[in-house]
Scaffold this motif. Structure first.
Motif, PDB file in Angstrom:
ATOM      1  N   ALA A   1       0.832  -1.202   0.000  1.00 37.80           N
ATOM      2  CA  ALA A   1       0.000   0.000   0.000  1.00 37.80           C
ATOM      3  C   ALA A   1       0.868   1.253   0.000  1.00 37.80           C
ATOM      4  O   ALA A   1       0.600   2.215  -0.733  1.00 37.80           O
ATOM      5  N   VAL A   2       1.914   1.249   0.821  1.00 43.84           N
ATOM      6  CA  VAL A   2       2.814   2.405   0.879  1.00 43.84           C
ATOM      7  C   VAL A   2       3.568   2.560  -0.434  1.00 43.84           C
ATOM      8  O   VAL A   2       3.754   3.679  -0.933  1.00 43.84           O
ATOM      9  N   THR A   3       3.989   1.453  -1.035  1.00 44.94           N
ATOM     10  CA  THR A   3       4.696   1.514  -2.315  1.00 44.94           C
ATOM     11  C   THR A   3       3.809   2.099  -3.406  1.00 44.94           C
ATOM     12  O   THR A   3       4.241   2.952  -4.187  1.00 44.94           O
ATOM     13  N   ASP A   4       2.545   1.635  -3.479  1.00 42.73           N
ATOM     14  CA  ASP A   4       1.622   2.164  -4.487  1.00 42.73           C
ATOM     15  C   ASP A   4       1.387   3.658  -4.292  1.00 42.73           C
ATOM     16  O   ASP A   4       1.349   4.430  -5.261  1.00 42.73           O
ATOM     17  N   LEU A   5       1.237   4.083  -3.040  1.00 46.60           N
ATOM     18  CA  LEU A   5       1.019   5.498  -2.756  1.00 46.60           C
ATOM     19  C   LEU A   5       2.259   6.311  -3.120  1.00 46.60           C
ATOM     20  O   LEU A   5       2.151   7.416  -3.680  1.00 46.60           O
ATOM     21  N   THR A   6       3.432   5.767  -2.832  1.00 48.83           N
ATOM     22  CA  THR A   6       4.681   6.469  -3.147  1.00 48.83           C
ATOM     23  C   THR A   6       4.853   6.630  -4.648  1.00 48.83           C
ATOM     24  O   THR A   6       5.333   7.675  -5.118  1.00 48.83           O
ATOM     25  N   GLN A   7       4.469   5.623  -5.413  1.00 42.43           N
ATOM     26  CA  GLN A   7       4.567   5.723  -6.871  1.00 42.43           C
ATOM     27  C   GLN A   7       3.777   6.927  -7.374  1.00 42.43           C
ATOM     28  O   GLN A   7       4.232   7.682  -8.241  1.00 42.43           O
ATOM     29  N   GLY A   8       2.574   7.116  -6.827  1.00 37.37           N
ATOM     30  CA  GLY A   8       1.763   8.264  -7.226  1.00 37.37           C
ATOM     31  C   GLY A   8       2.410   9.576  -6.835  1.00 37.37           C
ATOM     32  O   GLY A   8       2.390  10.545  -7.606  1.00 37.37           O
ATOM     33  N   LEU A   9       2.988   9.635  -5.648  1.00 33.34           N
ATOM     34  CA  LEU A   9       3.655  10.847  -5.190  1.00 33.34           C
ATOM     35  C   LEU A   9       4.900  11.160  -6.021  1.00 33.34           C
ATOM     36  O   LEU A   9       5.196  12.323  -6.303  1.00 33.34           O
ATOM     37  N   MET A  10       5.641  10.132  -6.402  1.00 31.53           N
ATOM     38  CA  MET A  10       6.863  10.342  -7.172  1.00 31.53           C
ATOM     39  C   MET A  10       6.571  10.995  -8.520  1.00 31.53           C
ATOM     40  O   MET A  10       7.379  11.782  -9.030  1.00 31.53           O
ATOM     41  N   ARG A  11       5.416  10.688  -9.105  1.00 32.12           N
ATOM     42  CA  ARG A  11       5.073  11.251 -10.410  1.00 32.12           C
ATOM     43  C   ARG A  11       4.885  12.759 -10.345  1.00 32.12           C
ATOM     44  O   ARG A  11       4.993  13.444 -11.361  1.00 32.12           O
ATOM     45  N   SER A  12       4.605  13.301  -9.165  1.00 30.31           N
ATOM     46  CA  SER A  12       4.401  14.745  -9.033  1.00 30.31           C
ATOM     47  C   SER A  12       5.512  15.407  -8.225  1.00 30.31           C
ATOM     48  O   SER A  12       5.382  16.568  -7.850  1.00 30.31           O
ATOM     49  N   GLY A  13       6.579  14.666  -7.938  1.00 35.82           N
ATOM     50  CA  GLY A  13       7.646  15.240  -7.131  1.00 35.82           C
ATOM     51  C   GLY A  13       7.255  15.396  -5.676  1.00 35.82           C
ATOM     52  O   GLY A  13       7.836  16.202  -4.957  1.00 35.82           O
ATOM     53  N   GLY A  14       6.261  14.620  -5.232  1.00 35.53           N
ATOM     54  CA  GLY A  14       5.853  14.652  -3.830  1.00 35.53           C
ATOM     55  C   GLY A  14       4.799  15.688  -3.505  1.00 35.53           C
ATOM     56  O   GLY A  14       4.496  15.919  -2.332  1.00 35.53           O
TER      57      GLY A  14
ATOM     58  N   PHE B   1      -4.925   7.898  -5.849  1.00 34.64           N
ATOM     59  CA  PHE B   1      -4.704   6.494  -5.520  1.00 34.64           C
ATOM     60  C   PHE B   1      -6.017   5.743  -5.431  1.00 34.64           C
ATOM     61  O   PHE B   1      -7.086   6.339  -5.297  1.00 34.64           O
ATOM     62  N   ASN B   2      -5.907   4.409  -5.498  1.00 30.57           N
ATOM     63  CA  ASN B   2      -7.037   3.524  -5.276  1.00 30.57           C
ATOM     64  C   ASN B   2      -6.505   2.334  -4.486  1.00 30.57           C
ATOM     65  O   ASN B   2      -6.101   1.317  -5.053  1.00 30.57           O
ATOM     66  N   ILE B   3      -6.467   2.489  -3.169  1.00 31.12           N
ATOM     67  CA  ILE B   3      -5.866   1.504  -2.267  1.00 31.12           C
ATOM     68  C   ILE B   3      -6.906   1.119  -1.225  1.00 31.12           C
ATOM     69  O   ILE B   3      -7.396   1.973  -0.478  1.00 31.12           O
TER      70      ILE B   3
ATOM     71  N   GLU C   1      -6.765  -0.407   1.569  1.00 31.57           N
ATOM     72  CA  GLU C   1      -6.420  -0.139   2.964  1.00 31.57           C
ATOM     73  C   GLU C   1      -6.585   1.328   3.341  1.00 31.57           C
ATOM     74  O   GLU C   1      -6.642   1.664   4.528  1.00 31.57           O
ATOM     75  N   LEU C   2      -6.672   2.200   2.321  1.00 35.45           N
ATOM     76  CA  LEU C   2      -6.849   3.630   2.568  1.00 35.45           C
ATOM     77  C   LEU C   2      -8.225   4.103   2.126  1.00 35.45           C
ATOM     78  O   LEU C   2      -8.410   5.268   1.758  1.00 35.45           O
ATOM     79  N   GLY C   3      -9.180   3.194   2.149  1.00 42.01           N
ATOM     80  CA  GLY C   3     -10.555   3.568   1.851  1.00 42.01           C
ATOM     81  C   GLY C   3     -10.915   3.567   0.392  1.00 42.01           C
ATOM     82  O   GLY C   3     -11.924   4.161   0.000  1.00 42.01           O
ATOM     83  N   GLY C   4     -10.087   2.947  -0.455  1.00 43.01           N
ATOM     84  CA  GLY C   4     -10.386   2.909  -1.886  1.00 43.01           C
ATOM     85  C   GLY C   4      -9.802   4.110  -2.607  1.00 43.01           C
ATOM     86  O   GLY C   4      -8.682   4.530  -2.351  1.00 43.01           O
ATOM     87  N   GLY C   5     -10.595   4.686  -3.524  1.00 45.04           N
ATOM     88  CA  GLY C   5     -10.118   5.823  -4.307  1.00 45.04           C
ATOM     89  C   GLY C   5      -9.997   7.070  -3.455  1.00 45.04           C
ATOM     90  O   GLY C   5     -10.811   7.331  -2.573  1.00 45.04           O
ATOM     91  N   GLY C   6      -8.954   7.847  -3.738  1.00 49.16           N
ATOM     92  CA  GLY C   6      -8.752   9.085  -2.996  1.00 49.16           C
ATOM     93  C   GLY C   6      -7.741   9.975  -3.682  1.00 49.16           C
ATOM     94  O   GLY C   6      -7.151   9.629  -4.705  1.00 49.16           O
ATOM     95  N   GLN C   7      -7.559  11.152  -3.100  1.00 43.48           N
ATOM     96  CA  GLN C   7      -6.630  12.137  -3.660  1.00 43.48           C
ATOM     97  C   GLN C   7      -6.042  12.965  -2.527  1.00 43.48           C
ATOM     98  O   GLN C   7      -6.729  13.282  -1.550  1.00 43.48           O
ATOM     99  N   TRP C   8      -4.758  13.290  -2.669  1.00 46.86           N
ATOM    100  CA  TRP C   8      -4.077  14.129  -1.685  1.00 46.86           C
ATOM    101  C   TRP C   8      -3.274  15.190  -2.418  1.00 46.86           C
ATOM    102  O   TRP C   8      -2.674  14.912  -3.465  1.00 46.86           O
ATOM    103  N   MET C   9      -3.277  16.421  -1.875  1.00 46.04           N
ATOM    104  CA  MET C   9      -2.495  17.504  -2.457  1.00 46.04           C
ATOM    105  C   MET C   9      -1.782  18.251  -1.346  1.00 46.04           C
ATOM    106  O   MET C   9      -2.370  18.539  -0.299  1.00 46.04           O
TER     107      MET C   9
END
Length: 265
Positions: free
Chosen positions: A26-39, A44-46, A48-56
């Motif tokens: 789960a952390v790896t998948d989330l990190t992949q998404g963050l890496m694409r934007s430079g953090g 994401f759609n995980i 363990e984190l409630g399914g689909g979501g977005q963080w900015m």
């Protein structure tokens, strides 16, 4: 593209996963998404984190279970910690392996047009212009008409791209400071060896052993928009103060940027 984290990066992600009680995947998948934007952001759609979501960064956190404030806080804290690790170099991809092509030159692979910068956090292309963003080493590579230009992105955390309406390049970039003016970024290589005019003046002065000319910026003319301009400056200072408080900017980086903004008043 096949993205492989360094061993140290993977260990850092496992440590984060253990602290939050979620799986390393789960952390790896989330990190992949963050890496694409430079953090700076992630979609994401995980499960363990409630399914689909977005963080900015500095913005809204959205999760599938929208009324679960505890889950929102967990996702926000988790993304913030991973974002800090990315910007501090604690999470990186492994460099692409060197291979020899048919001409005898060494490169990461046949599509590695940006040279030896390593693995980018984000790549893309618009209107026959390709770009690669390297957040960890503060570099931006742009390929246009077969020519590659490498920029130093300074303290910009590039997290967005768009179509440029005017200017030298057909793609535009945004960071925590808004639109990124490529003409203001130092050129590391390429770009027909163009440099900032002020830098050229400095170099010529040294070579000719002559005193350097002082280039004075034009004195701004007062207009009806002066108060709005000043308000925009102070708003930007508040934003970078927030970045400092979150540990994204150091105290020195904050002071330098604040001094630069105040000098525009």
């Amino acid at each position: 593209m096949n993205t492989i984290f360094t061993d140290a990066s993977f260990q850092n992600m496992i440590n984060v996963a253990n602290r939050y009680g979620i799986s390393a995947n789960a952390v790896t998948d989330l990190t992949q998404g963050l890496m694409r934007s430079g953090g700076t952001m992630a979609q994401f759609n995980i499960s363990e984190l409630g399914g689909g979501g977005q963080w900015m960064l500095g913005g809204m956190t959205m999760v599938g279970d929208m009324f679960n404030n505890g889950l929102k806080a967990t996702v926000d804290n988790l993304c913030m910690e991973l974002s800090n690790l990315i910007n501090q170099g604690g999470i990186q991809y492994k460099p692409l392996p060197k291979v020899q092509n048919q001409n005898g030159f060494m490169s990461g692979n046949a599509g590695n047009w940006w040279g030896d910068l390593g693995f980018p956090n984000s790549t893309g292309s618009q209107n026959n212009t390709s770009y690669a963003i390297f957040s960890n080493i503060h570099r931006l590579a742009i390929q246009e008409n077969g020519k590659v230009t490498i920029f130093d992105t300074l303290d910009h955390q590039i997290g967005g791209t768009g179509q440029q309406q005017s200017g030298t390049y057909s793609v535009s970039f945004t960071s925590q400071y808004g639109n990124v003016d490529l003409n203001q970024l130092p050129i590391i290589s390429g770009g027909n060896n163009k440099q900032n005019p002020v830098n050229n003046t400095k170099i010529q002065s040294v070579l000719q052993n002559q005193p350097e000319q002082i280039i004075q910026a034009p004195i701004p003319v007062a207009t009806n928009n002066t108060s709005a301009f000043e308000e925009d400056i102070f708003t930007k200072i508040e934003k970078i103060a927030g970045l400092k408080d979150k540990g994204i900017l150091t105290e020195q980086e904050f002071e330098n940027k604040k001094a630069d903004l105040l000098s525009r008043l």
